[in-house]
Design a protein around this motif. Structure first.
Motif, short mmCIF file in Angstrom:
data_model
loop_
_atom_site.label_atom_id
_atom_site.label_comp_id
_atom_site.label_asym_id
_atom_site.label_seq_id
_atom_site.Cartn_x
_atom_site.Cartn_y
_atom_site.Cartn_z
N ASP A 273 0.85 -1.18 0.00
CA ASP A 273 0.00 0.00 0.00
C ASP A 273 0.89 1.24 0.00
O ASP A 273 1.44 1.63 1.03
CB ASP A 273 -0.91 -0.02 1.23
N GLU B 138 0.21 4.24 -0.12
CA GLU B 138 -0.29 5.39 0.62
C GLU B 138 0.21 5.37 2.07
O GLU B 138 0.09 6.36 2.79
CB GLU B 138 -1.82 5.41 0.60
N LYS C 297 5.40 9.19 2.38
CA LYS C 297 4.82 7.94 1.86
C LYS C 297 5.91 7.07 1.24
O LYS C 297 6.91 7.58 0.73
CB LYS C 297 3.74 8.26 0.82
#
Length: 426
Positions: free
Chosen positions: A113, A115, A142
Protein backbone atom coordinates in the motif's frame (compact mmCIF):
# COMPACT_ATOMS: atom_id res chain seq x y z
CA UNK A 1 17.38 -8.94 44.41
CA UNK A 2 18.80 -5.46 45.01
CA UNK A 3 22.55 -5.13 45.44
CA UNK A 4 24.26 -1.86 46.30
CA UNK A 5 27.45 -1.52 44.30
CA UNK A 6 28.65 1.70 45.98
CA UNK A 7 27.06 4.77 47.54
CA UNK A 8 25.60 5.82 44.17
CA UNK A 9 24.99 2.62 42.21
CA UNK A 10 22.35 -0.10 42.71
CA UNK A 11 21.57 -3.14 40.58
CA UNK A 12 18.41 -5.23 40.59
CA UNK A 13 19.04 -8.75 39.32
CA UNK A 14 17.74 -12.24 40.08
CA UNK A 15 21.24 -13.72 40.01
CA UNK A 16 22.45 -13.93 43.65
CA UNK A 17 25.49 -11.66 43.30
CA UNK A 18 27.58 -10.93 46.36
CA UNK A 19 29.71 -8.22 44.77
CA UNK A 20 30.08 -6.28 41.52
CA UNK A 21 33.69 -5.92 40.42
CA UNK A 22 33.18 -3.93 37.23
CA UNK A 23 30.71 -3.11 34.48
CA UNK A 24 30.35 -1.42 31.12
CA UNK A 25 27.15 -0.32 29.39
CA UNK A 26 26.74 0.95 25.84
CA UNK A 27 23.85 2.84 24.27
CA UNK A 28 23.97 4.12 20.70
CA UNK A 29 21.75 4.68 17.68
CA UNK A 30 20.75 1.65 15.56
CA UNK A 31 21.85 -0.82 18.25
CA UNK A 32 20.28 -2.54 21.24
CA UNK A 33 21.47 -1.15 24.54
CA UNK A 34 23.87 -3.59 26.19
CA UNK A 35 25.40 -4.15 29.60
CA UNK A 36 28.33 -6.31 30.64
CA UNK A 37 28.69 -6.91 34.36
CA UNK A 38 31.40 -8.85 36.17
CA UNK A 39 30.89 -9.91 39.76
CA UNK A 40 31.27 -12.53 42.45
CA UNK A 41 28.66 -15.14 43.33
CA UNK A 42 28.61 -17.41 46.42
CA UNK A 43 30.21 -20.76 45.65
CA UNK A 44 27.21 -22.79 46.76
CA UNK A 45 24.80 -20.62 44.77
CA UNK A 46 26.99 -20.97 41.69
CA UNK A 47 26.88 -24.76 41.96
CA UNK A 48 23.08 -24.72 42.13
CA UNK A 49 22.62 -22.37 39.16
CA UNK A 50 21.78 -24.25 35.95
CA UNK A 51 23.09 -22.65 32.79
CA UNK A 52 19.67 -21.50 31.57
CA UNK A 53 18.08 -20.53 34.90
CA UNK A 54 18.48 -16.76 34.70
CA UNK A 55 18.30 -16.22 30.93
CA UNK A 56 15.80 -13.49 29.95
CA UNK A 57 15.38 -12.49 33.60
CA UNK A 58 15.29 -8.71 34.29
CA UNK A 59 18.42 -6.73 35.05
CA UNK A 60 18.45 -3.07 36.06
CA UNK A 61 21.14 -0.54 36.91
CA UNK A 62 20.26 2.68 38.77
CA UNK A 63 22.25 5.63 40.03
CA UNK A 64 21.42 8.10 42.78
CA UNK A 65 22.94 11.38 41.69
CA UNK A 66 22.39 14.82 43.21
CA UNK A 67 19.31 13.61 45.05
CA UNK A 68 17.68 12.10 41.96
CA UNK A 69 17.40 8.45 40.95
CA UNK A 70 18.39 7.82 37.32
CA UNK A 71 17.97 4.54 35.44
CA UNK A 72 21.13 3.75 33.51
CA UNK A 73 20.03 0.40 32.09
CA UNK A 74 16.88 -1.72 32.21
CA UNK A 75 16.72 -4.89 30.16
CA UNK A 76 17.11 -8.66 30.13
CA UNK A 77 19.87 -11.16 30.83
CA UNK A 78 20.99 -12.37 27.40
CA UNK A 79 23.81 -14.63 28.55
CA UNK A 80 26.03 -15.35 31.52
CA UNK A 81 29.08 -17.44 32.32
CA UNK A 82 30.26 -18.73 35.70
CA UNK A 83 33.92 -19.58 36.34
CA UNK A 84 35.32 -21.37 39.38
CA UNK A 85 38.68 -20.95 41.05
CA UNK A 86 39.11 -23.04 44.17
CA UNK A 87 36.17 -22.31 46.49
CA UNK A 88 35.32 -19.00 44.81
CA UNK A 89 33.13 -18.26 41.79
CA UNK A 90 32.91 -15.33 39.43
CA UNK A 91 30.18 -14.52 36.95
CA UNK A 92 30.09 -12.44 33.79
CA UNK A 93 26.59 -11.29 32.82
CA UNK A 94 25.53 -9.88 29.45
CA UNK A 95 22.40 -7.75 29.49
CA UNK A 96 20.47 -6.38 26.52
CA UNK A 97 17.48 -4.06 26.11
CA UNK A 98 14.06 -5.58 25.48
CA UNK A 99 14.19 -4.43 21.84
CA UNK A 100 16.08 -7.70 21.47
CA UNK A 101 12.63 -9.36 21.30
CA UNK A 102 12.15 -7.69 17.91
CA UNK A 103 15.42 -9.17 16.69
CA UNK A 104 14.79 -12.91 17.07
CA UNK A 105 12.38 -14.14 14.38
CA UNK A 106 13.09 -13.63 10.67
CA UNK A 107 10.02 -12.87 8.58
CA UNK A 108 8.84 -12.56 4.99
CA UNK A 109 6.05 -10.15 4.05
CA UNK A 110 5.34 -7.21 1.78
CA UNK A 111 3.94 -3.70 2.28
CA UNK A 112 2.34 -2.82 -1.05
CA UNK A 113 0.00 0.00 0.00
CA UNK A 114 1.96 2.97 -1.29
CA UNK A 115 -0.29 5.39 0.62
CA UNK A 116 1.32 4.14 3.84
CA UNK A 117 4.01 6.30 5.37
CA UNK A 118 7.25 5.00 6.84
CA UNK A 119 5.78 5.80 10.25
CA UNK A 120 2.64 3.74 9.44
CA UNK A 121 4.72 0.65 8.69
CA UNK A 122 6.75 1.10 11.87
CA UNK A 123 3.54 1.44 13.90
CA UNK A 124 2.11 -1.75 12.38
CA UNK A 125 5.26 -3.68 13.23
CA UNK A 126 5.36 -2.31 16.78
CA UNK A 127 1.67 -3.14 17.41
CA UNK A 128 2.10 -6.74 16.23
CA UNK A 129 5.14 -7.12 18.50
CA UNK A 130 3.46 -5.52 21.51
CA UNK A 131 6.18 -2.84 21.48
CA UNK A 132 5.96 0.85 22.28
CA UNK A 133 7.02 3.30 19.58
CA UNK A 134 7.80 7.01 19.65
CA UNK A 135 7.93 8.57 16.17
CA UNK A 136 9.97 11.68 15.46
CA UNK A 137 10.19 11.32 11.66
CA UNK A 138 8.45 9.73 8.67
CA UNK A 139 4.88 10.76 9.54
CA UNK A 140 4.29 12.48 6.22
CA UNK A 141 6.68 10.53 3.96
CA UNK A 142 4.82 7.94 1.86
CA UNK A 143 6.72 4.84 0.75
CA UNK A 144 5.65 5.44 -2.92
CA UNK A 145 6.77 1.93 -3.92
CA UNK A 146 6.28 -1.41 -2.14
CA UNK A 147 8.76 -2.48 0.54
CA UNK A 148 9.47 -6.16 1.21
CA UNK A 149 10.67 -7.63 4.48
CA UNK A 150 12.55 -10.74 3.38
CA UNK A 151 14.26 -12.99 5.94
CA UNK A 152 14.79 -9.99 8.19
CA UNK A 153 13.86 -9.51 11.82
CA UNK A 154 11.50 -6.65 12.65
CA UNK A 155 14.43 -4.77 14.19
CA UNK A 156 16.52 -5.13 11.01
CA UNK A 157 13.60 -4.09 8.82
CA UNK A 158 12.69 -1.03 10.92
CA UNK A 159 16.33 0.07 10.79
CA UNK A 160 16.16 -0.26 7.01
CA UNK A 161 12.94 1.79 6.94
CA UNK A 162 14.54 4.54 9.03
CA UNK A 163 17.58 4.62 6.73
CA UNK A 164 15.30 5.56 3.79
CA UNK A 165 14.69 8.77 5.73
CA UNK A 166 18.36 9.18 6.58
CA UNK A 167 17.49 8.43 10.22
CA UNK A 168 18.20 5.76 12.82
CA UNK A 169 16.24 3.85 15.44
CA UNK A 170 17.01 4.10 19.14
CA UNK A 171 16.28 1.40 21.70
CA UNK A 172 14.71 2.32 25.02
CA UNK A 173 16.74 1.32 28.08
CA UNK A 174 14.69 2.99 30.80
CA UNK A 175 11.43 0.99 30.94
CA UNK A 176 12.63 -2.61 30.50
CA UNK A 177 9.96 -3.07 27.80
CA UNK A 178 10.36 -3.52 24.02
CA UNK A 179 10.22 0.14 23.01
CA UNK A 180 12.10 2.31 20.55
CA UNK A 181 12.22 5.64 18.75
CA UNK A 182 11.92 6.03 14.99
CA UNK A 183 14.30 8.93 14.48
CA UNK A 184 16.30 10.87 17.04
CA UNK A 185 15.04 10.88 20.60
CA UNK A 186 13.81 14.29 21.72
CA UNK A 187 16.05 14.97 24.69
CA UNK A 188 16.44 18.00 26.91
CA UNK A 189 18.61 21.09 26.68
CA UNK A 190 21.68 20.60 28.88
CA UNK A 191 24.44 23.02 29.88
CA UNK A 192 27.79 22.79 28.18
CA UNK A 193 29.63 20.13 30.15
CA UNK A 194 32.96 20.27 28.31
CA UNK A 195 35.09 23.18 27.24
CA UNK A 196 38.76 22.35 27.25
CA UNK A 197 38.81 18.56 27.58
CA UNK A 198 37.47 16.63 24.58
CA UNK A 199 38.52 14.64 21.55
CA UNK A 200 37.44 15.47 18.02
CA UNK A 201 36.83 12.74 15.45
CA UNK A 202 36.20 13.12 11.69
CA UNK A 203 34.92 10.19 9.63
CA UNK A 204 36.60 10.10 6.23
CA UNK A 205 33.64 8.72 4.27
CA UNK A 206 30.97 11.06 5.58
CA UNK A 207 33.15 13.92 6.88
CA UNK A 208 31.01 13.78 10.03
CA UNK A 209 32.64 15.71 12.84
CA UNK A 210 32.05 14.32 16.31
CA UNK A 211 33.17 15.24 19.81
CA UNK A 212 34.08 12.59 22.39
CA UNK A 213 33.77 13.75 25.97
CA UNK A 214 34.37 12.08 29.34
CA UNK A 215 32.22 13.22 32.25
CA UNK A 216 30.68 12.19 35.58
CA UNK A 217 27.33 13.77 34.67
CA UNK A 218 24.36 11.60 33.60
CA UNK A 219 22.83 12.46 30.23
CA UNK A 220 20.77 10.60 27.62
CA UNK A 221 20.87 10.09 23.86
CA UNK A 222 19.07 13.01 22.24
CA UNK A 223 20.10 15.56 24.90
CA UNK A 224 21.44 18.75 23.29
CA UNK A 225 24.03 21.35 24.15
CA UNK A 226 25.63 24.31 22.37
CA UNK A 227 29.39 24.39 21.81
CA UNK A 228 31.32 26.84 19.60
CA UNK A 229 28.07 28.05 18.09
CA UNK A 230 26.93 24.53 17.13
CA UNK A 231 23.98 22.62 18.57
CA UNK A 232 25.36 19.17 19.36
CA UNK A 233 23.31 16.05 20.09
CA UNK A 234 24.42 13.01 22.11
CA UNK A 235 24.13 9.89 19.93
CA UNK A 236 26.31 7.45 21.87
CA UNK A 237 26.98 6.83 25.56
CA UNK A 238 29.37 4.42 27.25
CA UNK A 239 29.36 3.80 31.02
CA UNK A 240 32.37 2.30 32.77
CA UNK A 241 32.65 1.29 36.41
CA UNK A 242 36.03 0.04 37.56
CA UNK A 243 37.67 -0.02 41.00
CA UNK A 244 34.86 2.02 42.51
CA UNK A 245 35.04 4.78 39.88
CA UNK A 246 32.16 5.66 37.54
CA UNK A 247 32.79 7.40 34.20
CA UNK A 248 30.54 8.36 31.26
CA UNK A 249 31.86 8.80 27.74
CA UNK A 250 29.60 10.71 25.34
CA UNK A 251 29.83 11.14 21.59
CA UNK A 252 28.11 14.22 20.15
CA UNK A 253 27.58 15.71 16.72
CA UNK A 254 25.25 18.07 14.90
CA UNK A 255 21.96 16.27 14.23
CA UNK A 256 22.18 16.99 10.50
CA UNK A 257 25.48 15.10 10.44
CA UNK A 258 24.08 12.02 12.20
CA UNK A 259 22.67 10.83 8.89
CA UNK A 260 22.21 7.13 8.16
CA UNK A 261 23.04 5.90 4.67
CA UNK A 262 20.32 3.82 3.02
CA UNK A 263 20.47 0.18 4.12
CA UNK A 264 19.59 -2.51 1.59
CA UNK A 265 18.81 -6.20 1.95
CA UNK A 266 21.49 -7.86 -0.16
CA UNK A 267 19.63 -11.17 0.01
CA UNK A 268 16.94 -9.72 -2.27
CA UNK A 269 19.27 -9.52 -5.25
CA UNK A 270 17.99 -11.86 -7.96
CA UNK A 271 15.24 -13.18 -5.69
CA UNK A 272 11.96 -14.34 -7.26
CA UNK A 273 8.77 -14.33 -5.20
CA UNK A 274 5.80 -16.47 -6.19
CA UNK A 275 2.38 -14.88 -6.43
CA UNK A 276 -1.00 -14.81 -8.16
CA UNK A 277 -2.14 -12.01 -10.47
CA UNK A 278 -5.01 -10.12 -8.83
CA UNK A 279 -5.50 -7.41 -11.43
CA UNK A 280 -4.26 -6.43 -14.91
CA UNK A 281 -4.14 -2.76 -15.94
CA UNK A 282 -2.48 -1.98 -19.25
CA UNK A 283 1.01 -3.47 -19.08
CA UNK A 284 1.06 -3.68 -15.28
CA UNK A 285 -0.14 -6.36 -12.89
CA UNK A 286 -1.12 -6.44 -9.22
CA UNK A 287 0.19 -9.55 -7.43
CA UNK A 288 -0.88 -11.30 -4.24
CA UNK A 289 2.43 -12.67 -2.99
CA UNK A 290 2.60 -16.07 -1.33
CA UNK A 291 4.72 -14.67 1.51
CA UNK A 292 1.68 -12.61 2.61
CA UNK A 293 -0.66 -15.59 2.90
CA UNK A 294 -4.29 -14.44 2.93
CA UNK A 295 -3.43 -10.95 4.16
CA UNK A 296 -4.14 -8.28 1.54
CA UNK A 297 -1.30 -5.77 1.42
CA UNK A 298 -2.46 -3.37 -1.26
CA UNK A 299 -2.80 -3.65 -5.00
CA UNK A 300 0.37 -2.10 -6.37
CA UNK A 301 0.71 -2.43 -10.14
CA UNK A 302 4.11 -3.92 -10.96
CA UNK A 303 5.49 -3.50 -14.49
CA UNK A 304 5.19 -6.61 -16.70
CA UNK A 305 8.61 -7.13 -18.26
CA UNK A 306 8.63 -10.61 -19.86
CA UNK A 307 11.92 -12.38 -20.48
CA UNK A 308 10.99 -12.60 -24.17
CA UNK A 309 11.23 -8.83 -24.51
CA UNK A 310 8.59 -6.62 -26.10
CA UNK A 311 8.63 -8.13 -29.60
CA UNK A 312 6.05 -10.82 -28.89
CA UNK A 313 4.31 -11.48 -25.61
CA UNK A 314 0.90 -11.80 -23.96
CA UNK A 315 -0.20 -10.21 -20.71
CA UNK A 316 -0.82 -12.61 -17.79
CA UNK A 317 -4.48 -13.07 -16.94
CA UNK A 318 -6.08 -12.62 -13.54
CA UNK A 319 -5.38 -15.76 -11.49
CA UNK A 320 -2.14 -16.55 -13.34
CA UNK A 321 0.85 -17.68 -11.22
CA UNK A 322 3.81 -15.34 -11.74
CA UNK A 323 7.22 -14.56 -10.29
CA UNK A 324 8.06 -11.11 -8.95
CA UNK A 325 11.75 -10.58 -9.73
CA UNK A 326 14.22 -8.37 -7.85
CA UNK A 327 16.92 -7.27 -10.31
CA UNK A 328 18.90 -5.66 -7.47
CA UNK A 329 19.04 -5.38 -3.69
CA UNK A 330 16.44 -2.59 -3.86
CA UNK A 331 12.96 -4.16 -3.87
CA UNK A 332 11.52 -0.90 -5.20
CA UNK A 333 12.91 -1.92 -8.60
CA UNK A 334 10.93 -5.19 -8.68
CA UNK A 335 9.18 -6.28 -11.89
CA UNK A 336 7.08 -9.27 -12.97
CA UNK A 337 9.07 -11.19 -15.58
CA UNK A 338 7.81 -14.76 -15.54
CA UNK A 339 4.30 -16.14 -15.95
CA UNK A 340 4.16 -19.81 -14.96
CA UNK A 341 2.10 -22.58 -16.50
CA UNK A 342 -0.95 -23.05 -14.30
CA UNK A 343 -0.72 -26.85 -14.15
CA UNK A 344 2.95 -27.01 -13.16
CA UNK A 345 3.20 -23.88 -11.07
CA UNK A 346 1.98 -25.37 -7.80
CA UNK A 347 4.16 -28.49 -8.03
CA UNK A 348 7.31 -26.72 -9.23
CA UNK A 349 6.88 -23.56 -7.18
CA UNK A 350 4.04 -23.17 -4.68
CA UNK A 351 5.55 -23.50 -1.23
CA UNK A 352 8.80 -24.70 -2.81
CA UNK A 353 8.98 -22.35 -5.76
CA UNK A 354 12.74 -22.00 -5.31
CA UNK A 355 13.17 -25.73 -6.06
CA UNK A 356 13.32 -25.87 -9.84
CA UNK A 357 13.63 -28.92 -12.05
CA UNK A 358 14.19 -28.71 -15.79
CA UNK A 359 14.12 -31.89 -17.87
CA UNK A 360 14.40 -32.65 -21.58
CA UNK A 361 12.85 -35.52 -23.52
CA UNK A 362 16.18 -37.38 -23.67
CA UNK A 363 16.47 -37.59 -19.85
CA UNK A 364 18.85 -34.64 -19.36
CA UNK A 365 17.95 -32.97 -16.07
CA UNK A 366 18.98 -29.92 -14.03
CA UNK A 367 17.88 -29.47 -10.41
CA UNK A 368 18.20 -26.01 -8.89
CA UNK A 369 17.54 -26.10 -5.14
CA UNK A 370 18.63 -23.53 -2.52
CA UNK A 371 21.38 -25.89 -1.27
CA UNK A 372 21.87 -28.26 -4.23
CA UNK A 373 22.79 -27.95 -7.90
CA UNK A 374 22.49 -31.24 -9.78
CA UNK A 375 23.09 -31.94 -13.46
CA UNK A 376 22.50 -35.42 -14.85
CA UNK A 377 21.95 -37.35 -18.05
CA UNK A 378 21.23 -41.06 -17.89
CA UNK A 379 24.08 -42.63 -15.86
CA UNK A 380 26.18 -39.45 -15.55
CA UNK A 381 25.70 -37.11 -12.62
CA UNK A 382 27.32 -34.01 -11.11
CA UNK A 383 26.04 -32.80 -7.74
CA UNK A 384 27.17 -29.68 -5.86
CA UNK A 385 25.71 -29.67 -2.35
CA UNK A 386 26.39 -27.11 0.38
CA UNK A 387 26.76 -29.66 3.18
CA UNK A 388 27.97 -32.84 1.44
CA UNK A 389 30.35 -31.24 -1.09
CA UNK A 390 30.81 -32.33 -4.72
CA UNK A 391 29.82 -35.70 -6.20
CA UNK A 392 30.73 -36.90 -9.68
CA UNK A 393 29.36 -40.26 -10.79
CA UNK A 394 29.12 -42.20 -14.02
CA UNK A 395 28.30 -45.68 -15.31
CA UNK A 396 31.15 -45.24 -17.78
CA UNK A 397 34.70 -43.88 -17.57
CA UNK A 398 35.49 -40.39 -16.29
CA UNK A 399 38.35 -38.46 -17.87
CA UNK A 400 40.05 -35.33 -16.54
CA UNK A 401 42.19 -33.57 -19.11
CA UNK A 402 44.11 -30.35 -18.71
CA UNK A 403 47.03 -28.49 -20.29
CA UNK A 404 48.31 -27.46 -16.88
CA UNK A 405 48.33 -29.19 -13.48
CA UNK A 406 45.38 -31.11 -12.07
CA UNK A 407 45.20 -30.72 -8.32
CA UNK A 408 42.97 -32.58 -5.85
CA UNK A 409 43.12 -31.32 -2.27
CA UNK A 410 41.15 -32.65 0.69
CA UNK A 411 41.66 -34.08 4.16
CA UNK A 412 41.13 -37.52 2.63
CA UNK A 413 41.08 -38.74 -1.00
CA UNK A 414 39.91 -42.29 -1.86
CA UNK A 415 40.49 -43.87 -5.25
CA UNK A 416 38.78 -47.23 -5.72
CA UNK A 417 38.76 -49.61 -8.68
CA UNK A 418 37.84 -53.27 -9.04
CA UNK A 419 40.81 -54.06 -11.37
CA UNK A 420 43.59 -51.46 -11.26
CA UNK A 421 44.49 -47.82 -10.75
CA UNK A 422 47.04 -46.38 -13.18
CA UNK A 423 48.88 -43.08 -12.99
CA UNK A 424 50.38 -41.73 -16.19
CA UNK A 425 53.01 -39.00 -16.11
CA UNK A 426 54.18 -37.17 -19.22
Amino acid sequence: MELRINQYLVTNIEIPLSKVIGLTAKWEVNEHGCLRLKGEIPYEAALKSPNQLFLKSPIELKMNWQGEEKVLFNGLVKNYEITFEGRSAQICVEGITATWKLDIERKKRSFQDTEMTYADISKEIAVKQGANLIITCGNSMKILKPLIQYMETDWEFVKRIASHLGKSVISDLLTGKPAFWLGMRQGIEIPIFFKNSYEMMIELESSQQSYIVKSKEVYQIGDKTVFQGKTLVIYKRIIEFDRGEMLFTYTLSEESAIRQNVIYNEDLTGRELYGIVEQVVGENVAVQLEIDGDEKNGAYLYPWRPETGNMMYAMPEKGSPVLLTMPSYDEREAVVKVCLHRDGAESNYGKHYQNRIMQTSDSAKIKLYPCILEMSKKENKLVLEDEAGIYIGSGKKIEIEAKEKVRLKAERIDLKASDEIKGIIG
